[in-house]
Scaffold this motif. Structure first.
Motif, PDB file in Angstrom:
ATOM      1  N   SER A   1      49.513  35.233  15.479  1.00 46.36           N
ATOM      2  CA  SER A   1      50.220  33.949  15.387  1.00 46.36           C
ATOM      3  C   SER A   1      51.388  33.928  15.162  1.00 46.36           C
ATOM      4  CB  SER A   1      49.386  32.857  14.831  1.00 46.36           C
ATOM      5  OG  SER A   1      50.096  31.660  14.750  1.00 46.36           O
ATOM      6  N   SER A   2      52.312  33.147  15.912  1.00 43.44           N
ATOM      7  CA  SER A   2      53.817  32.838  15.634  1.00 43.44           C
ATOM      8  C   SER A   2      54.022  31.996  14.198  1.00 43.44           C
ATOM      9  CB  SER A   2      54.737  32.357  16.871  1.00 43.44           C
ATOM     10  OG  SER A   2      54.000  31.178  16.918  1.00 43.44           O
ATOM     11  N   VAL A   3      52.684  31.373  13.905  1.00 43.26           N
ATOM     12  CA  VAL A   3      53.190  30.418  12.625  1.00 43.26           C
ATOM     13  C   VAL A   3      52.731  31.458  11.704  1.00 43.26           C
ATOM     14  CG1 VAL A   3      52.058  28.531  11.330  1.00 43.26           C
ATOM     15  CG2 VAL A   3      52.273  28.664  14.050  1.00 43.26           C
TER      16      VAL A   3
ATOM     17  N   LEU B   1      50.494  28.546   6.368  1.00 43.89           N
ATOM     18  CA  LEU B   1      50.147  26.982   6.235  1.00 43.89           C
ATOM     19  C   LEU B   1      49.672  26.870   4.885  1.00 43.89           C
ATOM     20  CD1 LEU B   1      48.155  26.997   9.789  1.00 43.89           C
ATOM     21  CD2 LEU B   1      50.529  26.377   9.324  1.00 43.89           C
TER      22      LEU B   1
ATOM     23  N   THR C   1      45.754  21.789  16.066  1.00 46.45           N
ATOM     24  CA  THR C   1      46.854  22.325  16.270  1.00 46.45           C
ATOM     25  C   THR C   1      46.924  23.830  16.521  1.00 46.45           C
ATOM     26  OG1 THR C   1      48.047  20.645  15.056  1.00 46.45           O
ATOM     27  CG2 THR C   1      49.292  22.552  15.568  1.00 46.45           C
ATOM     28  N   TYR C   2      46.011  24.469  15.375  1.00 46.94           N
ATOM     29  CA  TYR C   2      46.223  25.820  15.572  1.00 46.94           C
ATOM     30  C   TYR C   2      44.938  26.499  15.802  1.00 46.94           C
ATOM     31  CZ  TYR C   2      50.253  24.566  12.594  1.00 46.94           C
ATOM     32  OH  TYR C   2      51.359  24.094  12.247  1.00 46.94           O
TER      33      TYR C   2
ATOM     34  N   THR D   1      41.644  29.527  13.044  1.00 44.11           N
ATOM     35  CA  THR D   1      42.751  29.208  11.785  1.00 44.11           C
ATOM     36  C   THR D   1      42.088  28.158  10.952  1.00 44.11           C
ATOM     37  OG1 THR D   1      44.648  29.692  13.080  1.00 44.11           O
ATOM     38  CG2 THR D   1      44.898  28.299  11.275  1.00 44.11           C
TER      39      THR D   1
ATOM     40  N   PRO E   1      47.366  31.904   9.035  1.00 49.73           N
ATOM     41  CA  PRO E   1      46.461  31.588  10.383  1.00 49.73           C
ATOM     42  C   PRO E   1      46.167  32.867  10.748  1.00 49.73           C
ATOM     43  CG  PRO E   1      48.985  31.297  10.794  1.00 49.73           C
ATOM     44  CD  PRO E   1      48.632  31.587   9.194  1.00 49.73           C
TER      45      PRO E   1
ATOM     46  N   ILE F   1      44.524  20.695  11.674  1.00 53.16           N
ATOM     47  CA  ILE F   1      44.641  21.904  11.464  1.00 53.16           C
ATOM     48  C   ILE F   1      43.763  22.528  12.785  1.00 53.16           C
ATOM     49  CG2 ILE F   1      44.184  24.169  10.432  1.00 53.16           C
ATOM     50  CD1 ILE F   1      44.743  22.499   7.782  1.00 53.16           C
ATOM     51  N   ASN F   2      42.474  22.219  13.075  1.00 56.51           N
ATOM     52  CA  ASN F   2      41.807  22.665  14.154  1.00 56.51           C
ATOM     53  C   ASN F   2      42.572  22.523  15.273  1.00 56.51           C
ATOM     54  OD1 ASN F   2      39.727  24.059  13.125  1.00 56.51           O
ATOM     55  ND2 ASN F   2      38.284  22.324  12.878  1.00 56.51           N
TER      56      ASN F   2
ATOM     57  N   CYS G   1      41.092  28.563   7.062  1.00 61.51           N
ATOM     58  CA  CYS G   1      41.414  27.439   6.067  1.00 61.51           C
ATOM     59  C   CYS G   1      40.052  27.326   5.384  1.00 61.51           C
ATOM     60  CB  CYS G   1      41.700  26.447   6.943  1.00 61.51           C
ATOM     61  SG  CYS G   1      42.317  24.896   5.541  1.00 61.51           S
TER      62      CYS G   1
END
Length: 242
Positions: A188-190, A193, A122-123, A127, A184, A119-120, A131
C-alpha cells in the motif's frame, strides 16, 4: 485417545516399540497354542511384528494424532474469535458470568473502534483486519492475565477487569483511548494509520444481572461516542437512555 497421543518423536518410538512387543507376544501365544512354536526362531516373532504389524501401528498413531489435533482446533474455533484469537462473544459472556461470582469487585469495559467503517471503505477489509488485530494486541497489553477479553461484535470488544476498583479501571480505560498506530497491507502507498477507541465502563455488583451490567456499559459507550469519541465514560444513573 489422549493417553495414547505421542507428543514427541521419542514418544512415537516408545509407543511403537510397546505395541510391536505386544504383537510379538501375541504371535508367540498363537504359535504355542497350535503347537508350532518349534518351527520358528525368536527373531521371527520380532521381524513379523515389525514388518507386518508395524505399518498398521504407525497408521494408528497417525490417526490418533490427527484426530486429537482436529478436536483441539475445533474446540479453539468454537471458543475463540478466528481473526484476533480473543474469546468470542459466547465464551466471553460465559467466563465473565463465572468470574463475577468469584470476585466481589470488578468493572466491565466495552470498547469500540472509532470510524472503523471509514477504514474498511477507504483502505479495504484487509487493512481493517490488520486494525482489529492491532486493537486486540493493545487490549492484551493493557490488562492482566486473569482479566477476560473478548471480541463481542464487528469492531466492538469487551474487557472484564476482576477485583478492580473504578479508579483502577478508569486508568486502564484512559490508556486505551490513546491513538493506536498500525501499518496497512503490504504494497500500500499509505504509511502508518491511526485508530482511536471509545470506552464505556460500568461497575459490577454482586446482585446485578449480567445483562444489566452490559446494558449500562453500552449506555456509557454510546455517551462516549456522542461526546466526540476517543474517550472514556463511566456509567452513572444520570446518563440518558438511548
Amino acid at each position: 485417545m489422549r493417553i495414547l497421543e505421542p507428543r514427541s518423536g521419542s514418544a512415537v518410538v516408545g509407543r511403537f516399540a510397546v505395541v510391536v512387543c505386544l504383537i510379538a507376544l501375541v504371535n508367540v501365544g498363537f504359535m504355542r497354542a497350535y503347537g508350532m512354536s518349534h518351527l520358528v526362531t525368536p527373531l521371527y516373532y520380532v521381524l513379523h511384528a515389525v514388518f507386518v504389524g508395524g505399518p498398521f501401528v504407525l497408521f494408528a498413531l497417525f490417526v490418533i494424532v490427527f484426530q486429537i489435533r482436529l478436536q483441539r482446533k475445533l474446540s479453539f474455533l468454537s471458543r475463540k474469535d478466528g481473526l484476533t484469537g480473543l474469546n468470542n462473544r459466547r465464551t466471553f459472556f460465559e467466563h465473565t458470568d463465572s468470574r463475577r461470582k468469584e470476585c466481589k469487585d470488578g468493572v466491565l469495559l466495552l470498547v469500540d473502534a472509532d470510524n472503523f467503517k471509514r477504514i474498511n471503505d477507504t483502505y479495504g477489509h484487509q487493512t481493517g483486519d490488520i486494525c482489529l488485530k492491532r486493537i486486540a494486541k493493545t487490549l492484551r497489553k493493557n490488562v492482566r492475565h486473569d482479566d477476560i477479553i473478548g471480541r463481542v461484535g464487528g469492531e466492538e470488544f469487551a474487557i472484564f477487569l476482576r477485583n478492580t476498583s473504578l479508579e483502577q479501571a478508569r486508568a486502564v480505560g484512559e490508556r486505551l483511548t490513546k491513538p493506536i498506530i498500525f501499518r496497512p497491507v503490504n504494497g500500500s502507498s499509505v504509511r502508518d494509520l491511526r485508530v482511536t477507541l471509545s470506552v464505556g465502563a460500568a461497575m459490577n455488583f454482586a446482585d446485578q444481572p449480567l445483562d444489566t451490567l452490559f446494558a449500562r456499559a453500552d449506555q456509557a459507550l454510546y455517551k462516549a461516542k456522542a461526546d466526540g469519541r476517543a474517550r472514556l465514560v463511566v456509567w452513572t444513573e444520570q446518563l440518558p437512555m438511548h
